[in-house]
Design an enzyme around this catalytic site. Structure first.
Site, short mmCIF file in Angstrom:
data_model
loop_
_atom_site.label_atom_id
_atom_site.label_comp_id
_atom_site.label_asym_id
_atom_site.label_seq_id
_atom_site.Cartn_x
_atom_site.Cartn_y
_atom_site.Cartn_z
N HIS A 1 0.88 -0.50 -13.68
CA HIS A 1 1.67 -1.72 -13.90
C HIS A 1 3.15 -1.34 -13.87
O HIS A 1 3.55 -0.37 -14.51
CB HIS A 1 1.30 -2.35 -15.24
CG HIS A 1 1.95 -3.67 -15.43
ND1 HIS A 1 1.50 -4.82 -14.82
CD2 HIS A 1 3.07 -4.03 -16.11
CE1 HIS A 1 2.29 -5.83 -15.13
NE2 HIS A 1 3.26 -5.38 -15.92
N GLY B 1 0.79 -1.23 0.00
CA GLY B 1 0.00 0.00 0.00
C GLY B 1 0.81 1.27 0.00
O GLY B 1 0.30 2.34 0.34
N SER B 2 2.08 1.19 -0.42
CA SER B 2 2.86 2.44 -0.43
C SER B 2 2.30 3.42 -1.45
O SER B 2 2.36 4.64 -1.25
CB SER B 2 4.35 2.17 -0.67
OG SER B 2 4.57 1.67 -1.96
C1 GRF Z 1 3.48 -1.46 -7.54
O1 GRF Z 1 4.74 -1.73 -8.06
C2 GRF Z 1 2.44 -1.40 -8.64
O2 GRF Z 1 2.94 -0.97 -9.85
C3 GRF Z 1 2.02 -2.83 -8.76
O3 GRF Z 1 2.05 -3.33 -7.46
C4 GRF Z 1 2.99 -2.59 -6.67
C5 GRF Z 1 2.28 -2.12 -5.44
O4 GRF Z 1 3.15 -1.60 -4.49
N1 GRF Z 1 0.77 -2.94 -9.45
P1 GRF Z 1 2.53 -0.95 -3.16
O5 GRF Z 1 1.63 -1.99 -2.51
O6 GRF Z 1 1.78 0.28 -3.56
O7 GRF Z 1 3.72 -0.65 -2.28
#
Ligand code: GRF
Length: 188
Positions: free
Chosen positions: A104, A12-13
């Site tokens: 993505h 969820g960053s």
């Molecule tokens: C990100 O790299 C996004 O592109 C992909 O999943 C990852 C999620 O990272 N779809 P976070 O959970 O937001 O840290």
């Protein structure tokens, strides 16, 4: 007031980054975050940020209109997939045309499709000796990673970069571009 709903399965960053970006914007609000993982770190982040975060099970999402109806009742202007790993079912795509947006971590159409997420993507980029990678922000249709592309941004990949370095560069692009692109779509 524009309302956004976010779906996330992991850390969820990006959710946190988007929440911080819109924190002082009185025209945009996060109606809710939804997660399909009971132990996802995004739940702790939402608690800390004081954002509503709701858990749902796969059946309520993929095999019925249950979650669809809950999200419809929130009347969102955009549904943002921020690290969300389940395939979006037809009922959602039909109910929210051009309103579901995914990020993505590669330059689609390369390195997309089922099973292509997280470090799987960055390992593949490294193994193929790509000179560049990046992010793709796109609308969601019924097939993984195939909806119309809204925005792409690139980063160079050097021979000495490990998959972890590549992941860091991609995350940096995500933090820089994703909130701005969401903001632009909401303003149009
Ligand atoms: C990100 O790299 C996004 O592109 C992909 O999943 C990852 C999620 O990272 N779809 P976070 O959970 O937001 O840290």
């Amino acid at each position: 007031m524009k309302r956004i709903v976010l779906l996330a399965s992991g850390s969820g960053s990006n959710v946190e980054n988007i929440a911080n970006y819109f924190k002082d914007n009185s025209l945009v609000t996060i109606a809710s975050v939804f997660t399909n993982k009971r132990d996802a770190k995004v739940i702790d982040r939402c608690n800390r940020l004081n954002i509503n975060c709701l858990f749902f099970n796969r059946e309520s999402f993929s095999k019925s209109d249950c979650l669809l109806n809950i999200i419809k009742s929130m009347d969102p202007d955009l549904i943002i997939l921020a690290g969300f790993l389940l395939k979006i079912p037809k009922n959602f795509v039909t109910a929210f045309p051009k309103k579901i947006v995914n990020i993505h971590p590669a330059l689609l159409p390369k390195y997309g499709g089922k099973g292509m997420y997280g470090m799987h993507v960055h390992n593949a980029v490294k193994n193929n000796n790509e000179a560049e990678t990046g992010i793709t922000i796109h609308y969601v249709n019924e097939n993984y990673d195939e909806g119309a592309i809204i925005h792409q941004a690139k980063a160079s990949v050097f021979k000495e970069d490990t998959p972890e370095h590549i992941a860091e560069k991609v995350h940096a692009l995500e933090y820089e571009h994703f909130p701005k692109v969401i903001d632009q779509i909401l303003s149009n």
